[in-house]
Design an enzyme around this catalytic site. Structure first.
Site, PDB file in Angstrom:
ATOM      1  CD  GLU A 449      -2.638  -1.451  -0.042  1.00 31.23           C
ATOM      2  OE1 GLU A 449      -2.866  -0.494  -0.806  1.00 31.23           O
ATOM      3  OE2 GLU A 449      -3.001  -2.607  -0.302  1.00 31.23           O
ATOM      4  N   GLY A 450       1.939   1.234  -0.732  1.00 34.57           N
ATOM      5  CA  GLY A 450       2.844   2.377  -0.796  1.00 34.57           C
ATOM      6  C   GLY A 450       3.972   2.183   0.189  1.00 34.57           C
TER       7      GLY A 450
END
Length: 598
Positions: A449-450
């Site tokens: 997620e990043g």
């Protein structure tokens, strides 16, 4: 018997003594709830997590999903747990009544979900990805797509995924090449490969609903040309009946260091293995407008980022509680030096260095969980605060805190897991104890997620400057209000406030200097250092908030809270000073390093 998953006493403190979750029942959306309904949800969550999720956590780690070329096989205990979870109604707890939900506040829902993440993040990954998928569709898809796919997902019949990355693109979504070709009937045919798809293929439900980023030929270049599509594993008729297999094929599984219970896949869309409607190509349905897919996907990504912070905090928390129990019962060493060999050994919790490691864990995990629940409270304020100004304020705060909520627990609750292993010593490094698995499971969270680096670039490169620095100013206002309250309280609270005030002012000064320099490349080169310093100062604020919330109350719980805050200010907040000094001088050491020198 006290749980080693989470502390219910701490959850009650955070929800009711600090965040005033009960006060949310005065708002129309939550008017049918009460402290009693919130407590019932938390009790049910603890019971289900303990009975159905925790017992097979090690089993699913040791027996990860397998693929024989035709089907993915997952141990049966996973399905049993998911069926119990679906029957409880918890997947739809925070959704609208009209969708069959209970309109539970996000603050309470996140506290509920923390039990499952602590018990078994691999199994919990399936329904929580599905809920995030459903939330995106409710926010951005048309009614027909919501009716066809959201209700079955909330009922536990369908599962959901997010399909962003591709083998050649990684985190650079501008470079995805999956294409979506329009058809005369309003559908699209998708062709391409997606990588790192959690929950991408299994037999746990009737269907899997993929949310897929793809580009429509002829659209704008880069991220501006990305659209979002619903691509189900099986087509669904207007009457809700399952139809023919869509052209979505499993290319293979990724074999992970941890988080093994959640199957992770490579998916091929449109390879022609199946021919729905007599033609190759995965049938997809456009969500919203063309070329706005990344904006829509950020709805799910931001929710998932806070969810990553939650699972990181939960895994750190359970590791802390297990090492705490071990330290109280494991005897080793003696009380006095020189040691009397005839004296009884003492529990290792009496040793100063073990206390240090346990205190650090307590500061990290209770701080991380508090931060995530604070962000959940902001989600409630976004939706239901009485005035537009209050809702705008919540949005600004949530915007700037999301990269912190994702990355800080991912880094420091992972460190808590490392310390838990150290407390157990050699036993902690063996599979006979749980703490080594907690570490492996949590090691994913700084990546997905990043990554940590992407969150740093997002925070420094966008969040602190957007809207003329409105988010930073708004957060500063909250921090300064806490400082003012602590000064009024006097005593130790005022002393901690003085330290926080100096750190916050220094952070703001350094931030201004980075952009005033005009050296954007130099300013962003150390954005991860900025993220870590910013995060530690935010957590110092969160800990001062908790310190103040204890008031004048006495007892072991409150004394422990105050001492954890004290530890954070003595041991952790000072770490930000050298980091801010490095940032202030626009250190270019990393930029000056040449490839050949490695």
């Amino acid at each position: 018997m006290r749980s080693t998953l989470l502390s219910r006493r701490d959850l009650d403190f955070l929800l009711y003594e600090w965040l005033d979750a009960e006060g949310l029942t005065k708002r129309g959306r939550y008017a049918e709830h009460s402290r009693e309904t919130f407590d019932a949800v938390l009790e049910l969550s603890e019971q289900l997590a303990t009975k159905y999720f925790a017992p097979h956590n090690k089993l699913s780690d040791a027996n990860e999903p397998t693929f024989d070329g035709e089907r993915v096989t997952i141990i049966p205990e996973v399905l049993q747990a998911l069926e119990a979870f679906a029957k409880s109604g918890l997947p739809s707890a925070a959704m609208d009544y009209e969708l069959g939900g209970e309109q539970l506040p996000a603050t309470v829902a996140q506290a509920s979900y923390a039990w499952f993440q602590a018990a078994n993040p691999g199994t919990a990954g399936y329904p929580f990805l599905t809920v995030a998928n459903a939330n995106l569709l409710v926010a951005h898809a048309d009614r027909e797509l919501v009716k066809k796919f959201v209700r079955p997902m909330l009922a536990g019949r369908f599962f959901g995924t997010m399909c962003l990355s591709e083998p050649q693109a990684g985190s650079s979504l501008a470079d995805i090449v999956t294409r979506a070709e329009p058809r005369d009937d309003g559908t699209y045919r998708l062709f391409g490969t997606k990588m790192w798809i959690s929950g991408g293929d299994h037999e746990l439900g009737e269907n899997i609903v993929h949310l897929v980023l793809a580009k429509i030929p002829g659209g704008p270049a880069g991220t501006k040309g990305i659209s979002l599509f619903v691509v189900p594993r099986f087509l669904v008729g207007d009457d809700g009946a399952i139809g023919e297999r869509n052209d979505v094929a499993l290319a293979g599984l990724n074999h992970k260091m941890g988080f093994r219970g959640t199957v992770n896949t490579v998916l091929n869309f449109g390879e022609g293995r199946w021919t729905p409607g007599g033609a190759p190509g995965a049938i997809g349905y456009l969500v919203g407008e063309p070329h706005r897919g990344l904006n829509y996907m950020f709805h799910m990504m931001n929710e998932a980022r806070i969810g990553v912070g939650l699972v990181a905090a939960a895994l750190g928390y359970t590791g802390y509680l297990e090492s705490l129990d071990y330290a109280r019962t494991r005897t080793q060493g003696r009380a006095k030096l020189p040691a009397d060999p005839a004296a009884p050994q003492r529990p290792i919790i009496e040793h100063a260095d073990v206390k240090r490691m346990l205190l650090a864990q307590k500061a990290y995990v209770e701080g991380g969980l508090a931060l995530v629940l604070y962000c959940a409270r902001l989600v409630d304020d976004q939706k239901t605060a009485e005035s537009e100004e209050e809702r705008r304020t919540a949005n600004l705060l949530l915007d700037i805190l999301t990269p912190i909520a994702k990355s800080w627990p991912s880094q420091w609750c992972l460190e808590a897991n490392s310390l838990a292993i150290q407390v157990l010593g050699g036993y902690g490094y063996t599979r006979e104890y749980n703490v080594e698995q907690h570490y492996r499971d949590n090691r994913l969270n700084p990546i997905h997620e990043g990554t940590h680096g992407i969150q740093g670039l997002d925070l420094l490169g966008r969040k602190v400057t957007q809207q003329g620095g409105a988010s930073l100013l708004t957060l500063g206002g909250r921090v300064e209000a806490t400082i003012a309250t602590a000064r009024t309280a006097g005593g130790e609270a005022a002393e901690l406030a003085a330290q926080l005030d100096a750190a916050w002012r220094r952070l703001v000064e350094v931030t201004a200097g980075l952009f005033a320099s005009g050296d954007i490349e130099g300013a962003l080169a150390n954005s991860s250092v900025y993220l870590e310093a910013f995060g530690h100062i935010v957590l110092a604020w969160i800990w001062l908030e908790q310190f103040l919330a204890t008031g004048e109350r006495s007892g072991d719980f409150y004394n422990g809270k105050r001492h954890a805050a004290r530890f954070f200010y003595h041991f952790e907040l000072p770490k930000t000073a050298p980091a801010l000094d490095l940032l202030a001088r626009l250190d270019r050491t990393t930029l000056q390093m040449q490839d050949a020198w490695f």
